[in-house]
Design a protein around this motif. Structure first.
Motif, PDB file in Angstrom:
ATOM      1  N   GLY A   7      -0.910 126.861  30.198  1.00 34.97           N
ATOM      2  CA  GLY A   7      -0.476 126.709  29.234  1.00 34.97           C
ATOM      3  C   GLY A   7      -1.354 126.021  28.301  1.00 34.97           C
ATOM      4  O   GLY A   7      -0.784 126.295  27.287  1.00 34.97           O
ATOM      5  N   TYR A   8      -2.113 124.778  29.018  1.00 39.03           N
ATOM      6  CA  TYR A   8      -2.231 123.876  28.468  1.00 39.03           C
ATOM      7  C   TYR A   8      -3.832 123.356  28.647  1.00 39.03           C
ATOM      8  O   TYR A   8      -3.769 123.767  29.262  1.00 39.03           O
ATOM      9  CB  TYR A   8      -0.897 122.817  28.599  1.00 39.03           C
ATOM     10  CG  TYR A   8       0.333 122.404  28.450  1.00 39.03           C
ATOM     11  CD1 TYR A   8       0.689 122.495  26.760  1.00 39.03           C
ATOM     12  CD2 TYR A   8       1.097 123.375  29.165  1.00 39.03           C
ATOM     13  CE1 TYR A   8       1.849 122.939  26.710  1.00 39.03           C
ATOM     14  CE2 TYR A   8       2.698 123.146  29.056  1.00 39.03           C
ATOM     15  CZ  TYR A   8       2.566 123.274  28.005  1.00 39.03           C
ATOM     16  OH  TYR A   8       4.329 123.487  27.341  1.00 39.03           O
ATOM     17  N   VAL A   9      -4.185 122.964  27.581  1.00 41.58           N
ATOM     18  CA  VAL A   9      -5.272 121.539  27.686  1.00 41.58           C
ATOM     19  C   VAL A   9      -5.501 120.538  27.788  1.00 41.58           C
ATOM     20  O   VAL A   9      -4.328 120.205  27.056  1.00 41.58           O
ATOM     21  CB  VAL A   9      -6.885 122.958  26.864  1.00 41.58           C
ATOM     22  CG1 VAL A   9      -6.661 124.220  27.393  1.00 41.58           C
ATOM     23  CG2 VAL A   9      -6.399 122.739  25.565  1.00 41.58           C
ATOM     24  N   MET A  10      -6.140 120.092  27.864  1.00 42.28           N
ATOM     25  CA  MET A  10      -6.405 117.934  27.951  1.00 42.28           C
ATOM     26  C   MET A  10      -7.362 117.728  26.671  1.00 42.28           C
ATOM     27  O   MET A  10      -8.503 118.009  26.200  1.00 42.28           O
ATOM     28  CB  MET A  10      -6.819 117.404  28.763  1.00 42.28           C
ATOM     29  CG  MET A  10      -6.802 115.963  28.689  1.00 42.28           C
ATOM     30  SD  MET A  10      -7.547 115.320  29.909  1.00 42.28           S
ATOM     31  CE  MET A  10      -8.612 114.365  29.893  1.00 42.28           C
ATOM     32  N   ALA A  11      -6.856 117.370  25.210  1.00 39.25           N
ATOM     33  CA  ALA A  11      -7.879 116.782  24.113  1.00 39.25           C
ATOM     34  C   ALA A  11      -8.203 115.186  24.368  1.00 39.25           C
ATOM     35  O   ALA A  11      -8.018 115.014  25.233  1.00 39.25           O
ATOM     36  CB  ALA A  11      -6.364 116.128  23.343  1.00 39.25           C
ATOM     37  N   MET A  39     -14.156 122.540  25.777  1.00 33.21           N
ATOM     38  CA  MET A  39     -13.533 124.148  24.124  1.00 33.21           C
ATOM     39  C   MET A  39     -14.241 122.932  23.531  1.00 33.21           C
ATOM     40  O   MET A  39     -13.486 122.132  23.066  1.00 33.21           O
ATOM     41  CB  MET A  39     -12.827 124.381  24.222  1.00 33.21           C
ATOM     42  CG  MET A  39     -12.616 125.425  25.277  1.00 33.21           C
ATOM     43  SD  MET A  39     -10.674 126.441  25.458  1.00 33.21           S
ATOM     44  CE  MET A  39      -9.997 124.819  26.481  1.00 33.21           C
ATOM     45  N   ILE A  40     -15.357 123.285  22.038  1.00 36.07           N
ATOM     46  CA  ILE A  40     -15.737 122.634  21.215  1.00 36.07           C
ATOM     47  C   ILE A  40     -15.477 123.803  19.944  1.00 36.07           C
ATOM     48  O   ILE A  40     -15.729 124.639  19.856  1.00 36.07           O
ATOM     49  CB  ILE A  40     -16.644 122.249  20.877  1.00 36.07           C
ATOM     50  CG1 ILE A  40     -17.582 121.365  22.059  1.00 36.07           C
ATOM     51  CG2 ILE A  40     -16.929 121.097  20.190  1.00 36.07           C
ATOM     52  CD1 ILE A  40     -16.632 120.095  22.616  1.00 36.07           C
ATOM     53  N   ARG A  41     -14.509 122.773  19.239  1.00 39.18           N
ATOM     54  CA  ARG A  41     -14.328 123.961  17.252  1.00 39.18           C
ATOM     55  C   ARG A  41     -13.805 122.833  16.559  1.00 39.18           C
ATOM     56  O   ARG A  41     -13.088 121.992  16.187  1.00 39.18           O
ATOM     57  CB  ARG A  41     -12.941 124.580  17.610  1.00 39.18           C
ATOM     58  CG  ARG A  41     -12.976 125.170  16.572  1.00 39.18           C
ATOM     59  CD  ARG A  41     -12.273 126.893  16.961  1.00 39.18           C
ATOM     60  NE  ARG A  41     -11.505 127.133  15.339  1.00 39.18           N
ATOM     61  CZ  ARG A  41     -10.527 128.281  15.407  1.00 39.18           C
ATOM     62  NH1 ARG A  41      -9.988 128.420  16.499  1.00 39.18           N
ATOM     63  NH2 ARG A  41     -11.200 129.243  14.266  1.00 39.18           N
ATOM     64  N   ALA A  62     -11.784 119.906  23.838  1.00 40.62           N
ATOM     65  CA  ALA A  62     -10.454 119.895  24.729  1.00 40.62           C
ATOM     66  C   ALA A  62     -11.244 120.319  25.735  1.00 40.62           C
ATOM     67  O   ALA A  62     -12.535 120.886  26.166  1.00 40.62           O
ATOM     68  CB  ALA A  62      -9.329 121.035  24.340  1.00 40.62           C
ATOM     69  N   LEU A  63     -10.421 120.432  26.992  1.00 37.23           N
ATOM     70  CA  LEU A  63     -10.721 120.347  28.570  1.00 37.23           C
ATOM     71  C   LEU A  63      -9.863 121.544  29.341  1.00 37.23           C
ATOM     72  O   LEU A  63      -8.328 120.420  29.625  1.00 37.23           O
ATOM     73  CB  LEU A  63     -11.185 119.078  28.522  1.00 37.23           C
ATOM     74  CG  LEU A  63     -11.600 118.577  30.670  1.00 37.23           C
ATOM     75  CD1 LEU A  63     -13.112 119.644  30.721  1.00 37.23           C
ATOM     76  CD2 LEU A  63     -11.172 117.485  31.540  1.00 37.23           C
TER      77      LEU A  63
END
Length: 160
Positions: A94-98, A80-82, A87-88
């Motif tokens: 509930g969480y993603v990896m920065a 995910m790019i913003r 992030a992955l």
């Protein structure tokens, strides 16, 4: 640890200690974004190398990575790019990896829909490792079956 335990992705307490490095590799087919995921090893008295390796295997399972000695599986859109942040999605509810400080060229490639090869090494790698030491560590880990990988790309939307 049982096979069922591997199905549970690690929580944010483990993932915050994981190290991610981005790069761009030139292949015969063109540019390929790369994401190397390692862990520096135990940093608290209650952690062991075995705990770290188990956490990394759970992370690899959550990402649906395959063994490093075979063709990498395509694991679907996990990035995910913003606004220049990456992030992955590693499979936690509930969480993603920065992904800290991704290279500009890496961001451009992934944002444009290019593929990204994830390479995860379960054996700990010191934060102070040089490029030569990192390369030797990856090669020896690959020979021991401690490298897992897969190919992903960016999602069109940021939400989980």
């Amino acid at each position: 640890m049982t096979a069922a335990d591997l199905d549970i992705p690690p929580g944010p307490g483990f993932v915050i200690g994981v190290t991610a490095a981005t790069g761009v590799h030139l292949t015969q087919a063109g540019e390929m974004a790369q994401l190397l995921i390692t862990h520096p090893g135990p940093r608290r008295a209650i952690e062991t190398v075995e705990d770290i390796e188990d956490g990394m295997r759970r992370l690899a399972t959550g990402l649906r990575l395959g063994p490093g000695l075979v063709e990498p599986p395509t694991i679907g859109p996990r990035l995910m790019i913003r606004r220049g942040l990456a992030a992955l999605d590693y499979g936690h509810d509930g969480y993603v990896m920065a992904i800290p400080s991704p290279l500009h060229g890496w961001l451009q490639l992934v944002t444009s829909g290019g593929p990204c090869r994830i390479c995860l090494v379960t054996a700990p790698l010191a934060l102070t490792a040089t490029q030569t030491e990192t390369d030797a560590h990856i090669r020896s880990s690959l020979a021991r079956g401690q490298v897992l990988w897969g190919t992903t790309h960016a999602r069109r939307r940021w939400s989980l």
